[in-house]
Motif scaffolding. Structure first.
Motif, PDB file in Angstrom:
ATOM      1  N   UNK A  40      84.406  35.898  65.462  1.00 21.21           N
ATOM      2  CA  UNK A  40      85.834  35.638  65.268  1.00 21.21           C
ATOM      3  C   UNK A  40      86.221  36.013  63.837  1.00 21.21           C
ATOM      4  N   UNK A  41      87.522  36.253  63.567  1.00 21.37           N
ATOM      5  CA  UNK A  41      87.948  36.619  62.213  1.00 21.37           C
ATOM      6  C   UNK A  41      87.608  35.534  61.188  1.00 21.37           C
ATOM      7  N   UNK A  42      87.231  35.942  59.979  1.00 24.27           N
ATOM      8  CA  UNK A  42      86.932  34.993  58.907  1.00 24.27           C
ATOM      9  C   UNK A  42      88.244  34.440  58.364  1.00 24.27           C
ATOM     10  N   UNK A  43      88.365  33.117  58.156  1.00 26.61           N
ATOM     11  CA  UNK A  43      89.616  32.551  57.617  1.00 26.61           C
ATOM     12  C   UNK A  43      89.921  33.085  56.219  1.00 26.61           C
ATOM     13  N   UNK A  44      91.197  33.234  55.925  1.00 30.55           N
ATOM     14  CA  UNK A  44      91.608  33.761  54.620  1.00 30.55           C
ATOM     15  C   UNK A  44      91.645  32.682  53.552  1.00 30.55           C
ATOM     16  N   UNK A  45      91.790  31.414  53.963  1.00 28.51           N
ATOM     17  CA  UNK A  45      91.843  30.309  53.000  1.00 28.51           C
ATOM     18  C   UNK A  45      91.454  29.009  53.674  1.00 28.51           C
ATOM     19  N   UNK A  46      91.149  27.995  52.848  1.00 32.19           N
ATOM     20  CA  UNK A  46      90.814  26.670  53.361  1.00 32.19           C
ATOM     21  C   UNK A  46      92.098  25.972  53.799  1.00 32.19           C
TER      22      UNK A  46
ATOM     23  N   UNK B  56      97.955  21.272  79.873  1.00 31.05           N
ATOM     24  CA  UNK B  56      98.869  22.052  79.064  1.00 31.05           C
ATOM     25  C   UNK B  56      98.162  23.070  78.178  1.00 31.05           C
ATOM     26  N   UNK B  57      98.922  23.592  77.215  1.00 34.02           N
ATOM     27  CA  UNK B  57      98.384  24.621  76.333  1.00 34.02           C
ATOM     28  C   UNK B  57      97.449  24.006  75.294  1.00 34.02           C
ATOM     29  N   UNK B  58      96.341  24.667  75.041  1.00 37.60           N
ATOM     30  CA  UNK B  58      95.373  24.186  74.060  1.00 37.60           C
ATOM     31  C   UNK B  58      95.329  25.127  72.860  1.00 37.60           C
ATOM     32  N   UNK B  59      95.030  24.558  71.702  1.00 37.07           N
ATOM     33  CA  UNK B  59      94.862  25.404  70.513  1.00 37.07           C
ATOM     34  C   UNK B  59      93.642  26.296  70.709  1.00 37.07           C
ATOM     35  N   UNK B  60      93.538  27.386  69.956  1.00 33.52           N
ATOM     36  CA  UNK B  60      92.345  28.241  70.054  1.00 33.52           C
ATOM     37  C   UNK B  60      91.085  27.458  69.707  1.00 33.52           C
ATOM     38  N   UNK B  61      90.002  27.844  70.298  1.00 38.01           N
ATOM     39  CA  UNK B  61      88.734  27.177  70.047  1.00 38.01           C
ATOM     40  C   UNK B  61      88.282  27.433  68.616  1.00 38.01           C
ATOM     41  N   UNK B  62      87.655  26.429  67.983  1.00 34.10           N
ATOM     42  CA  UNK B  62      87.187  26.648  66.608  1.00 34.10           C
ATOM     43  C   UNK B  62      85.715  27.065  66.601  1.00 34.10           C
ATOM     44  N   UNK B  63      85.218  27.426  65.412  1.00 36.89           N
ATOM     45  CA  UNK B  63      83.871  27.983  65.295  1.00 36.89           C
ATOM     46  C   UNK B  63      82.792  26.983  65.711  1.00 36.89           C
TER      47      UNK B  63
ATOM     48  N   UNK C  26      85.860  31.033  77.335  1.00 36.03           N
ATOM     49  CA  UNK C  26      85.919  32.175  76.417  1.00 36.03           C
ATOM     50  C   UNK C  26      87.007  33.156  76.840  1.00 36.03           C
ATOM     51  N   UNK C  27      87.112  33.414  78.137  1.00 32.85           N
ATOM     52  CA  UNK C  27      88.108  34.353  78.633  1.00 32.85           C
ATOM     53  C   UNK C  27      89.529  33.871  78.349  1.00 32.85           C
ATOM     54  N   UNK C  28      89.772  32.558  78.494  1.00 28.83           N
ATOM     55  CA  UNK C  28      91.109  32.014  78.244  1.00 28.83           C
ATOM     56  C   UNK C  28      91.520  32.167  76.794  1.00 28.83           C
ATOM     57  N   UNK C  29      90.521  32.230  75.886  1.00 27.19           N
ATOM     58  CA  UNK C  29      90.823  32.429  74.463  1.00 27.19           C
ATOM     59  C   UNK C  29      90.665  33.888  74.048  1.00 27.19           C
ATOM     60  N   UNK C  30      90.588  34.779  75.059  1.00 30.46           N
ATOM     61  CA  UNK C  30      90.458  36.221  74.809  1.00 30.46           C
ATOM     62  C   UNK C  30      89.280  36.545  73.905  1.00 30.46           C
ATOM     63  N   UNK C  31      88.173  35.843  74.113  1.00 27.96           N
ATOM     64  CA  UNK C  31      86.964  36.085  73.330  1.00 27.96           C
ATOM     65  C   UNK C  31      85.981  36.905  74.161  1.00 27.96           C
ATOM     66  N   UNK C  32      85.209  37.772  73.506  1.00 26.10           N
ATOM     67  CA  UNK C  32      84.258  38.606  74.256  1.00 26.10           C
ATOM     68  C   UNK C  32      83.134  37.773  74.857  1.00 26.10           C
ATOM     69  N   UNK C  33      82.766  38.110  76.074  1.00 26.20           N
ATOM     70  CA  UNK C  33      81.655  37.416  76.727  1.00 26.20           C
ATOM     71  C   UNK C  33      80.335  37.977  76.224  1.00 26.20           C
ATOM     72  N   UNK C  34      79.345  37.112  75.986  1.00 26.40           N
ATOM     73  CA  UNK C  34      78.037  37.613  75.559  1.00 26.40           C
ATOM     74  C   UNK C  34      77.388  38.419  76.675  1.00 26.40           C
ATOM     75  N   UNK C  35      76.497  39.332  76.291  1.00 25.08           N
ATOM     76  CA  UNK C  35      75.779  40.117  77.288  1.00 25.08           C
ATOM     77  C   UNK C  35      74.969  39.189  78.182  1.00 25.08           C
ATOM     78  N   UNK C  36      74.734  39.632  79.400  1.00 22.88           N
ATOM     79  CA  UNK C  36      73.948  38.815  80.322  1.00 22.88           C
ATOM     80  C   UNK C  36      72.492  38.780  79.877  1.00 22.88           C
TER      81      UNK C  36
END
Length: 331
Positions: A153-159, A173-180, A234-244
């Motif tokens: 995932x992208x590295x945060x720009x600031x704390x 309902x809608x959930x925030x993006x998953x964190x690291x 992972x798919x709901x957060x548009x994150x790539x799935x790991x290889x099988x």
């Protein structure tokens, strides 16, 4: 002045568990080593067998010195070294990596529960040897280009500080993006279920008892369903799935392992899932994730309980040291 205290209940428990786990894993790694065709992995497999033997002999020596009955565990009667290959060499490498991580964690917890210097030294050496073994296995997988990496995932720009309670999200309902942190648990659980599913699929192919075969088939289906849950997150957060994970299993039906050994090892895999899901609940701040883990945990516990019943029915479950039954003594 030497203080030779008796083993505590915790020390009895962790030493007993170390002996049982290592005699079981010894059978599996011996099979992997016997059928291995990957010369680059030969040193790792020999190292693993040496580390396992140290763990077995170390706990055995302490038990014998303390006049504690040595557990029966598992032996050459639980593995057929003449049986043909069941899993691929790459899967064997991934198993070594996985069990090295599990063993390091277990030994570290055992170290914390140990009081006597000899027991602490024993587990300290195991932590060191298995940590090194994990790194060697990881490097080999990386060199071969088959190491399964968690999503990036992208590295945060600031704390930043959390400013709204919506960070916790609700069940609907809608959930925030998953964190690291949450993502690390999902990646770990995908790995645990993938390797467990592959193992149990192979077990179902060579099991001799129809009841045990049916149990393994059910376990494979549970593993598949749990993997699908994590992939969907992972798919709901548009994150790539790991290889099988490599799940190459040969067509053999010749039993490389006894049903007793396979049932015990499946119990170990269940225990790692329970521990992993418990840690995931504590590390996930999104309420929907916590609820999901609770449901998955319930399934694993029920599956594990049914496995224990099969082992008891077949007199395969060895009893750990236990406290005296004071009620029975008084009656």
């Amino acid at each position: 002045m030497d203080h030779n205290s008796k083993l505590t209940s915790s020390e009895l428990g962790v030493l007993w568990n170390a002996y049982m786990q290592n005699t079981a894993v010894n059978c599996i790694v011996k099979h992997f080593h016997k059928v291995n065709e990957d010369k680059s992995a030969d040193y790792l497999l020999k190292t693993a067998l040496s580390n396992i033997q140290f763990a077995i002999e170390g706990s055995k020596q302490i038990f014998e010195a303390e006049k504690v009955p040595v557990p029966l565990g598992f032996n050459e009667g639980d593995v057929n070294l003449d049986a043909p290959r069941l899993y691929s060499d790459i899967f064997a490498l991934r198993y070594i990596k996985y069990m090295s991580a599990f063993g390091t964690t277990t030994a570290a917890i055992s170290l914390e529960l140990s009081t006597r210097a000899d027991v602490r030294n024993y587990f300290t050496k195991i932590v060191g040897s298995l940590s090194s073994q994990f790194n060697v296995a990881s490097e080999l997988l990386l060199q071969k280009g088959v190491y399964i990496r968690p999503p990036i995932i992208p590295v945060p720009e600031q704390v930043e500080y959390v400013e709204q309670e919506t960070f916790l999200s609700g069940l609907l309902g809608r959930h925030r993006p998953i964190n690291a942190v949450e993502l690390s648990h999902i990646s770990k659980n995908l790995e645990t279920n993938s390797i467990g599913r592959t193992f149990i699929l192979g077990f179902s192919q060579i099991a001799q008892s129809p009841e045990v075969k049916e149990y393994f088939t059910r376990g494979k289906e549970i593993g598949e369903n749990h993997e699908e849950v994590f992939r969907e997150i992972l798919l709901k957060d548009d994150l790539p799935l790991p290889s099988a994970w490599d799940s190459t299993i040969s067509k053999t039906t010749s039993p490389a392992f006894s049903d007793k050994l396979m049932m015990f090892h499946t119990g170990t895999l269940n225990a790692t899932s329970v521990a992993s899901y418990g840690a995931s609940i504590g590390g996930s701040l999104r309420k929907d994730l916590g609820a999901q883990y609770m449901q998955l945990l319930k399934e694993v516990l029920e599956f594990s309980d049914d496995g224990a019943k099969i082992m008891i029915k077949n007199t395969w479950m060895e009893q750990p040291p236990q406290a005296p039954d004071r009620v029975a003594i008084r009656s």
